[in-house]
Design a protein around this motif. Sequence first.
Motif, short mmCIF file in Angstrom:
data_model
loop_
_atom_site.label_atom_id
_atom_site.label_comp_id
_atom_site.label_asym_id
_atom_site.label_seq_id
_atom_site.Cartn_x
_atom_site.Cartn_y
_atom_site.Cartn_z
N ILE A 29 -48.03 50.78 -72.59
CA ILE A 29 -47.15 51.16 -73.60
C ILE A 29 -46.13 52.23 -73.28
N PHE A 30 -46.43 52.83 -72.19
CA PHE A 30 -45.64 54.10 -71.71
C PHE A 30 -44.83 53.72 -70.31
N SER A 31 -43.53 54.08 -70.23
CA SER A 31 -42.91 54.01 -68.90
C SER A 31 -42.15 55.77 -68.91
N CYS A 32 -41.56 55.78 -67.61
CA CYS A 32 -40.81 56.99 -67.33
C CYS A 32 -39.51 56.74 -66.63
N SER A 33 -38.78 57.35 -67.37
CA SER A 33 -37.15 57.31 -66.74
C SER A 33 -36.73 58.12 -65.71
N GLY A 40 -45.78 50.97 -65.99
CA GLY A 40 -46.31 50.80 -67.15
C GLY A 40 -47.63 51.41 -67.28
N TRP A 41 -47.94 52.39 -68.16
CA TRP A 41 -49.30 52.93 -68.22
C TRP A 41 -49.76 53.05 -69.74
N CYS A 42 -51.02 53.23 -69.78
CA CYS A 42 -51.33 53.61 -71.02
C CYS A 42 -51.36 55.00 -71.37
N ARG A 43 -51.78 55.53 -72.55
CA ARG A 43 -51.70 57.13 -72.84
C ARG A 43 -52.54 57.89 -71.67
N PHE A 55 -41.92 67.95 -66.32
CA PHE A 55 -40.52 67.76 -66.80
C PHE A 55 -40.00 66.16 -66.55
N HIS A 56 -40.64 65.21 -66.47
CA HIS A 56 -40.37 63.79 -66.77
C HIS A 56 -40.08 63.59 -67.82
N LYS A 57 -39.37 62.58 -68.16
CA LYS A 57 -38.93 62.02 -69.61
C LYS A 57 -39.70 60.65 -69.77
N ILE A 58 -40.79 60.66 -70.80
CA ILE A 58 -41.55 59.73 -71.08
C ILE A 58 -40.83 58.89 -72.20
N GLN A 59 -40.90 57.38 -72.02
CA GLN A 59 -40.56 56.61 -72.95
C GLN A 59 -41.75 55.85 -73.72
N LEU A 60 -41.77 55.37 -74.80
CA LEU A 60 -42.82 54.66 -75.56
C LEU A 60 -42.11 53.32 -75.98
N TRP A 61 -42.79 52.25 -75.60
CA TRP A 61 -42.46 50.94 -75.94
C TRP A 61 -42.82 50.54 -77.53
#
Length: 857
Positions: A29-33, A40-43, A55-61
């Motif tokens: 449910i997670f990706s990184c821009s 695609g990862w789990c938490r 300092f990476h920016k995480i995105q939640l689907w």
Amino acid sequence: QDLYLDIILESEQFVRAGVCETCQSAEAIFSCSTCTGDHGWCRPCMIKSHRSLPFHKIQLWIGRCFKDVALADQGFIWYLGHSGESCPRYAASNICGREVEGLPCDTTPITIVHSSGVFMHNIAWCHCQGSNPQQHLQLLRAGLFPASSTRPKTAFTFEVLDHFLIDALECKTSARSFFEKLTRLTNNAFPDTVPDRYRELMRVSRLWRDLKNRKWFGFGHDVESGPGPGDLALFCPSCPQPGINMSLLWEQKWLVMRRLVVDGNFTAQHMNMREPELDICLSDGSGYMVTDAEYQAHLASAMESKERSTCSNHRAVNTANANRSNLRATGVGATACARHGCFVPHSIVDFQKGERQVFFNLLCDGLIHMNMDYSICKAIKHAANAIDTSLVIYDVGCQWNLHFTERVDNCSGLTLPDNTEIVAAVGKFHLSAHKLACFARYSLNFIIRAGQKQAMEQRGEHLDIYLLKIDKGEFSRASARFDVHSDRFLEAPTMAEMRLKLTETEYANTGKLGSVSWLMDGINLEDAQDGLRVDIRQLPRDASATQKAVVAEKRQKLAARISKYHEKTDAMTEGIEVNSVTVPMDDIRFCTAETEELGQEVVDVEFASEEIAEEVPAEVMGIWMPSSMPHQDGLALGLGALQTQELQLRQGQANDCLERLRQALGHKAIIYRQHFRSADSTWVGTRSKQEAFRCRIKIDKCVRSYQRARNAMQRLGVDEEILRNVYQEILPSQLTVNQEVTEENRYGQGSDRLAWFWRVNNGGDTHEDAWMDEFYRVNWLKAKARWQRWEEELSLVRHEMGWTVSWFGHKKDEWDRRYDQATKLGHQAYAQCQVLLWERFLLDAENSFKDKMIVVT
């Protein structure tokens, strides 16, 4: 365009939806821009993957689209001291691999500013035995600069601080604009939700800049003594610095001289602070600015004067009387290397009211510049090491230099090394605004050992200094042609001398008499036609009957003369059939002076002729002369002797035209200088303008006559080398020699060269030639001075190349010494890095200056 847009929109979908790519069991449910590629990862796997990437920016689907989330909100904890792993003595268990119900009680939320945005992270401190318990030091070891040393709540990454320094240097970005950029990177839609850390950035960036300076200049290694005045600033590597980039003993004294330029910036203003005691200086006097306490003590010992400049109305002097009570400093004044523009360390001062002129209190009643005197004295003392002579270039040097020595002697705040000699000068750009009396005394063209500063002043132009050897040869040949005692160039024969010579040998050369007289008649007829064309061009469009009648009478007389000439031509050519004639054609570039005063356009001579007569008018009739046909055709018809005679007469004609041209140009220049400048009434100015206008008409007439002579010589088969080197083409841009008289102190004389026709002179001894002697003498001396400056420039540049290489070598040796003395691994690693850096500078300089530089050991 549509294809590109389609591909960009496709990247908004969740490509790796489904099973987590790491554990292959939980839902992704997670990706990184920020990461490269599609993931695609789990938490738990996402947190583990970003343990070292905070300092990476995480995105939640969220089913239909991505939503930006923070790592901290998903349970990420930043453990300090163990490369992202939790401290062994930390009571809480590792959260990686399972859901987190709550944060350990020992974490601290801290706002961290990075180059990609502003982040909030939960920091877990290290409690290992032997580790420093102070939180700000643990942050510093992790590459985070704390905004506070007691209870830090904000930190800045080293990367973002470096970015700010570069942006401020190269892009002139203010702290507010820089932080607003970071705010937009964090949340472009709702920037007001981002914590404001502008004040912290202002404070931390100053600390970071100071620490970086001390690191760069080796004061992290040389801990026994702190930085002294100017120790945190670089000076010019190409300037002579005995004991650093050259030996302490040298032979050529003129080379080793301080060459300084002084100026002020009135836009670098500083307003009064409400609480100045809160402004703490981190490196007072260690950089380019002078030590504040000593400078203020110097200013307190003087009182202001309201006297004005005795030269031109210089802004640097007269802004002293401007009162700006809301400003702490009205500008800055600095002293820099004149040849390369490098500021001298510990020499920049603040202005209070311009470059102030003051009286010393009870000590000196002379006019002084208290601000710039202090800057100049500090600059001369910097790394002096027995350099006795200093060339000081100042835009108001004529005023500053008047009582400088007395001011230094009478002020305790101004000191100079023993045996210091000051040579004052005014920059070439500013000298044109000075009075004429300043030119000879303060021009860099006439100051021995100054070199040729114009090479640096003309920005955007490149000079190959080694081409100066060619100029030296040309100057030597010109000097050989010049008689210093008589101040004259080699003489060129006049047409009268040529006529006399040809007449004496006329019968022997051609076997007939009268040919020279006939040729002279033809040349005079050409001149008469030119004069008639001038009269026609001066006719107004609505000419009266009387004016037209006068022109018609002149035509009739000239036509009769041409007819008589052609009768004589038959006898001279012995009946040879000749069909070609020379049709007069004037260069329009030299026909405008006659009509400018009337305010009308140039009248077409042929058009005016058609209005008055249908037959060919006298002013455009063809006149046959030996030069009317090509040289080879004339030889074939047996006219070689006549062509030779005409060629010599044409050379004399060209010489006479050049002499009259020089006289007219000089006369015009004197009119501008002696009359226009000193005109005290409209009547005098108008008379001077009319006289100058007549000179211009005469100049154009001389050029047209010269063009006829040159064209004839070309048809008569004269050697192309003579046309290329002796009788060259005259251009309108070459007829502005009046600047040599009217603008002696103008800018840009370093590469001046007189037009070619000033180097040919018929050597007459008439009264009108008296001023020409002075003109040639002055310009010869100017040319000699320019040549000497370029000679000095050649030697200086070659030595400066050697000094630059030696300076890089000195820096490398300094860091070699620091490496040997360092006892800590980090100190040794940085010292070795600097050794490699300066070694690369050294090798690049040696390769660039190979076979050109002079290294004196």
